[in-house]
Scaffold this motif. Structure first.
Motif, PDB file in Angstrom:
ATOM      1  N   PRO A  12       0.239  -5.253 -33.666  1.00 16.06           N
ATOM      2  CA  PRO A  12       0.941  -4.904 -34.909  1.00 16.06           C
ATOM      3  C   PRO A  12      -0.004  -4.868 -36.113  1.00 16.06           C
ATOM      4  O   PRO A  12      -0.877  -5.724 -36.258  1.00 16.06           O
ATOM      5  N   GLN A  13       0.188  -3.875 -36.957  1.00 21.89           N
ATOM      6  CA  GLN A  13      -0.638  -3.718 -38.153  1.00 21.89           C
ATOM      7  C   GLN A  13      -0.086  -4.479 -39.349  1.00 21.89           C
ATOM      8  O   GLN A  13      -0.811  -4.750 -40.300  1.00 21.89           O
ATOM      9  N   HIS A  14       1.187  -4.814 -39.322  1.00 24.60           N
ATOM     10  CA  HIS A  14       1.855  -5.409 -40.479  1.00 24.60           C
ATOM     11  C   HIS A  14       2.027  -6.929 -40.366  1.00 24.60           C
ATOM     12  O   HIS A  14       2.651  -7.530 -41.221  1.00 24.60           O
ATOM     13  N   ILE A  15       1.460  -7.525 -39.320  1.00 25.26           N
ATOM     14  CA  ILE A  15       1.575  -8.969 -39.102  1.00 25.26           C
ATOM     15  C   ILE A  15       0.164  -9.556 -39.061  1.00 25.26           C
ATOM     16  O   ILE A  15      -0.724  -8.990 -38.423  1.00 25.26           O
ATOM     17  N   ASP A  16      -0.028 -10.666 -39.738  1.00 26.16           N
ATOM     18  CA  ASP A  16      -1.320 -11.344 -39.666  1.00 26.16           C
ATOM     19  C   ASP A  16      -1.304 -12.531 -38.717  1.00 26.16           C
ATOM     20  O   ASP A  16      -2.311 -12.840 -38.082  1.00 26.16           O
ATOM     21  N   HIS A  17      -0.171 -13.199 -38.629  1.00 24.22           N
ATOM     22  CA  HIS A  17      -0.100 -14.407 -37.816  1.00 24.22           C
ATOM     23  C   HIS A  17       1.348 -14.670 -37.416  1.00 24.22           C
ATOM     24  O   HIS A  17       2.265 -14.382 -38.185  1.00 24.22           O
ATOM     25  N   VAL A  18       1.524 -15.177 -36.223  1.00 23.22           N
ATOM     26  CA  VAL A  18       2.832 -15.695 -35.816  1.00 23.22           C
ATOM     27  C   VAL A  18       2.616 -17.109 -35.284  1.00 23.22           C
ATOM     28  O   VAL A  18       1.567 -17.395 -34.698  1.00 23.22           O
ATOM     29  N   PRO A  19       3.584 -17.994 -35.494  1.00 25.23           N
ATOM     30  CA  PRO A  19       3.453 -19.347 -34.928  1.00 25.23           C
ATOM     31  C   PRO A  19       3.333 -19.265 -33.405  1.00 25.23           C
ATOM     32  O   PRO A  19       3.890 -18.358 -32.778  1.00 25.23           O
ATOM     33  N   PHE A  20       2.626 -20.217 -32.838  1.00 25.23           N
ATOM     34  CA  PHE A  20       2.418 -20.216 -31.391  1.00 25.23           C
ATOM     35  C   PHE A  20       3.744 -20.130 -30.635  1.00 25.23           C
ATOM     36  O   PHE A  20       3.831 -19.456 -29.608  1.00 25.23           O
ATOM     37  N   GLU A  21       4.772 -20.772 -31.160  1.00 23.37           N
ATOM     38  CA  GLU A  21       6.084 -20.753 -30.488  1.00 23.37           C
ATOM     39  C   GLU A  21       6.672 -19.342 -30.420  1.00 23.37           C
ATOM     40  O   GLU A  21       7.558 -19.079 -29.606  1.00 23.37           O
ATOM     41  N   ASP A  22       6.210 -18.449 -31.293  1.00 25.53           N
ATOM     42  CA  ASP A  22       6.753 -17.093 -31.353  1.00 25.53           C
ATOM     43  C   ASP A  22       5.828 -16.033 -30.748  1.00 25.53           C
ATOM     44  O   ASP A  22       6.099 -14.836 -30.842  1.00 25.53           O
ATOM     45  N   VAL A  23       4.748 -16.449 -30.121  1.00 24.41           N
ATOM     46  CA  VAL A  23       3.790 -15.505 -29.552  1.00 24.41           C
ATOM     47  C   VAL A  23       4.463 -14.566 -28.561  1.00 24.41           C
ATOM     48  O   VAL A  23       4.106 -13.386 -28.475  1.00 24.41           O
ATOM     49  N   GLU A  24       5.446 -15.047 -27.845  1.00 25.45           N
ATOM     50  CA  GLU A  24       6.140 -14.206 -26.850  1.00 25.45           C
ATOM     51  C   GLU A  24       6.872 -13.029 -27.484  1.00 25.45           C
ATOM     52  O   GLU A  24       7.236 -12.092 -26.776  1.00 25.45           O
ATOM     53  N   THR A  25       7.078 -13.072 -28.806  1.00 25.63           N
ATOM     54  CA  THR A  25       7.759 -11.949 -29.471  1.00 25.63           C
ATOM     55  C   THR A  25       6.810 -10.794 -29.768  1.00 25.63           C
ATOM     56  O   THR A  25       7.269  -9.701 -30.106  1.00 25.63           O
ATOM     57  N   LEU A  26       5.497 -11.042 -29.648  1.00 26.97           N
ATOM     58  CA  LEU A  26       4.523  -9.979 -29.888  1.00 26.97           C
ATOM     59  C   LEU A  26       4.526  -8.981 -28.724  1.00 26.97           C
ATOM     60  O   LEU A  26       4.766  -9.370 -27.579  1.00 26.97           O
ATOM     61  N   PRO A  27       4.231  -7.714 -29.011  1.00 29.73           N
ATOM     62  CA  PRO A  27       4.106  -6.749 -27.917  1.00 29.73           C
ATOM     63  C   PRO A  27       3.010  -7.188 -26.945  1.00 29.73           C
ATOM     64  O   PRO A  27       1.972  -7.721 -27.361  1.00 29.73           O
ATOM     65  N   LYS A  28       3.246  -6.994 -25.679  1.00 31.76           N
ATOM     66  CA  LYS A  28       2.280  -7.404 -24.643  1.00 31.76           C
ATOM     67  C   LYS A  28       1.105  -6.436 -24.597  1.00 31.76           C
ATOM     68  O   LYS A  28       1.287  -5.216 -24.665  1.00 31.76           O
ATOM     69  N   LEU A  29      -0.085  -7.003 -24.454  1.00 30.94           N
ATOM     70  CA  LEU A  29      -1.272  -6.192 -24.235  1.00 30.94           C
ATOM     71  C   LEU A  29      -1.372  -5.863 -22.749  1.00 30.94           C
ATOM     72  O   LEU A  29      -0.911  -6.641 -21.904  1.00 30.94           O
ATOM     73  N   PRO A  30      -1.979  -4.734 -22.420  1.00 28.38           N
ATOM     74  CA  PRO A  30      -2.131  -4.401 -20.987  1.00 28.38           C
ATOM     75  C   PRO A  30      -3.117  -5.354 -20.322  1.00 28.38           C
ATOM     76  O   PRO A  30      -3.902  -6.033 -20.990  1.00 28.38           O
ATOM     77  N   ASN A  31      -3.048  -5.407 -19.026  1.00 27.23           N
ATOM     78  CA  ASN A  31      -4.026  -6.181 -18.256  1.00 27.23           C
ATOM     79  C   ASN A  31      -5.225  -5.293 -17.965  1.00 27.23           C
ATOM     80  O   ASN A  31      -5.082  -4.100 -17.738  1.00 27.23           O
ATOM     81  N   LEU A  32      -6.386  -5.912 -17.962  1.00 28.13           N
ATOM     82  CA  LEU A  32      -7.611  -5.201 -17.609  1.00 28.13           C
ATOM     83  C   LEU A  32      -8.364  -6.060 -16.607  1.00 28.13           C
ATOM     84  O   LEU A  32      -8.595  -7.242 -16.845  1.00 28.13           O
ATOM     85  N   LEU A  33      -8.700  -5.468 -15.488  1.00 26.29           N
ATOM     86  CA  LEU A  33      -9.584  -6.128 -14.514  1.00 26.29           C
ATOM     87  C   LEU A  33     -10.938  -5.459 -14.590  1.00 26.29           C
ATOM     88  O   LEU A  33     -11.025  -4.232 -14.581  1.00 26.29           O
ATOM     89  N   LEU A  34     -11.964  -6.270 -14.691  1.00 25.92           N
ATOM     90  CA  LEU A  34     -13.327  -5.745 -14.797  1.00 25.92           C
ATOM     91  C   LEU A  34     -14.050  -5.915 -13.476  1.00 25.92           C
ATOM     92  O   LEU A  34     -13.915  -6.949 -12.812  1.00 25.92           O
ATOM     93  N   TYR A  35     -14.820  -4.901 -13.119  1.00 28.06           N
ATOM     94  CA  TYR A  35     -15.584  -4.927 -11.872  1.00 28.06           C
ATOM     95  C   TYR A  35     -17.034  -4.586 -12.157  1.00 28.06           C
ATOM     96  O   TYR A  35     -17.309  -3.626 -12.865  1.00 28.06           O
ATOM     97  N   LEU A  36     -17.920  -5.353 -11.590  1.00 29.54           N
ATOM     98  CA  LEU A  36     -19.341  -5.114 -11.723  1.00 29.54           C
ATOM     99  C   LEU A  36     -19.772  -4.163 -10.612  1.00 29.54           C
ATOM    100  O   LEU A  36     -19.537  -4.427  -9.446  1.00 29.54           O
ATOM    101  N   GLU A  37     -20.375  -3.064 -11.010  1.00 27.74           N
ATOM    102  CA  GLU A  37     -20.847  -2.068 -10.064  1.00 27.74           C
ATOM    103  C   GLU A  37     -22.360  -2.229  -9.950  1.00 27.74           C
ATOM    104  O   GLU A  37     -23.102  -1.752 -10.802  1.00 27.74           O
ATOM    105  N   GLU A  38     -22.798  -2.914  -8.926  1.00 28.93           N
ATOM    106  CA  GLU A  38     -24.227  -3.135  -8.714  1.00 28.93           C
ATOM    107  C   GLU A  38     -24.864  -1.858  -8.161  1.00 28.93           C
ATOM    108  O   GLU A  38     -24.258  -1.123  -7.405  1.00 28.93           O
ATOM    109  N   ASP A  39     -26.113  -1.609  -8.564  1.00 32.26           N
ATOM    110  CA  ASP A  39     -26.854  -0.453  -8.052  1.00 32.26           C
ATOM    111  C   ASP A  39     -27.324  -0.694  -6.638  1.00 32.26           C
ATOM    112  O   ASP A  39     -27.694  -1.726  -6.240  1.00 32.26           O
TER     113      ASP A  39
END
Length: 126
Positions: free
Chosen positions: A99-126
């Motif tokens: 969100p662009q219009h929010i600076d902080h939410v109390p920890f108890e309200d974090v679940e009200t924030l939109p969820k970020l996607p999951n990212l899995l990182l993989y190391l590609e060795e040569d």
């Protein structure tokens, strides 16, 4: 012999487990010895951004995610065995969700924030 610092390999494990605080510590340790490597700083900022967001510091998440996005640009499309196009897309998606219009939410309200996607990182060795 390892191609990269051991902390880099550990970073992948902790990131994929969602332990973003430890990711920060691992990346910072490497970056402090190689400050010209803004790739590491970009991953560090991205990890910190997710950590901040999970604890309600929305403004900090926005700032760190923007910084991470900026730092990885010159290393695209691939650097240190990491496919950065996926990371770049993840960051851009996160920036569109944080969100662009929010600076902080109390920890108890974090679940009200939109969820970020999951990212899995993989190391590609040569």
């Amino acid at each position: 012999m390892s191609k990269y610092p051991m902390e880099y390999y550990q970073f992948f494990i902790h990131f994929n487990e969602g332990d973003y605080y430890t990711c920060h510590d691992l990346l910072e340790e490497m970056w402090l010895t190689e400050k010209s490597n803004l790739f590491l700083k970009g991953l560090l900022q991205m990890s910190v951004a997710i950590y901040h967001y999970e604890y309600g510091n929305v403004k900090g998440a926005r700032l760190m995610m923007n910084a991470g996005h900026l730092y990885i640009q010159k290393y695209r499309p691939n650097y240190w065995g990491l496919e950065l196009e996926t990371v770049n897309s993840f960051i851009e998606t996160c920036l569109s969700i944080i969100p662009q219009h929010i600076d902080h939410v109390p920890f108890e309200d974090v679940e009200t924030l939109p969820k970020l996607p999951n990212l899995l990182l993989y190391l590609e060795e040569d």
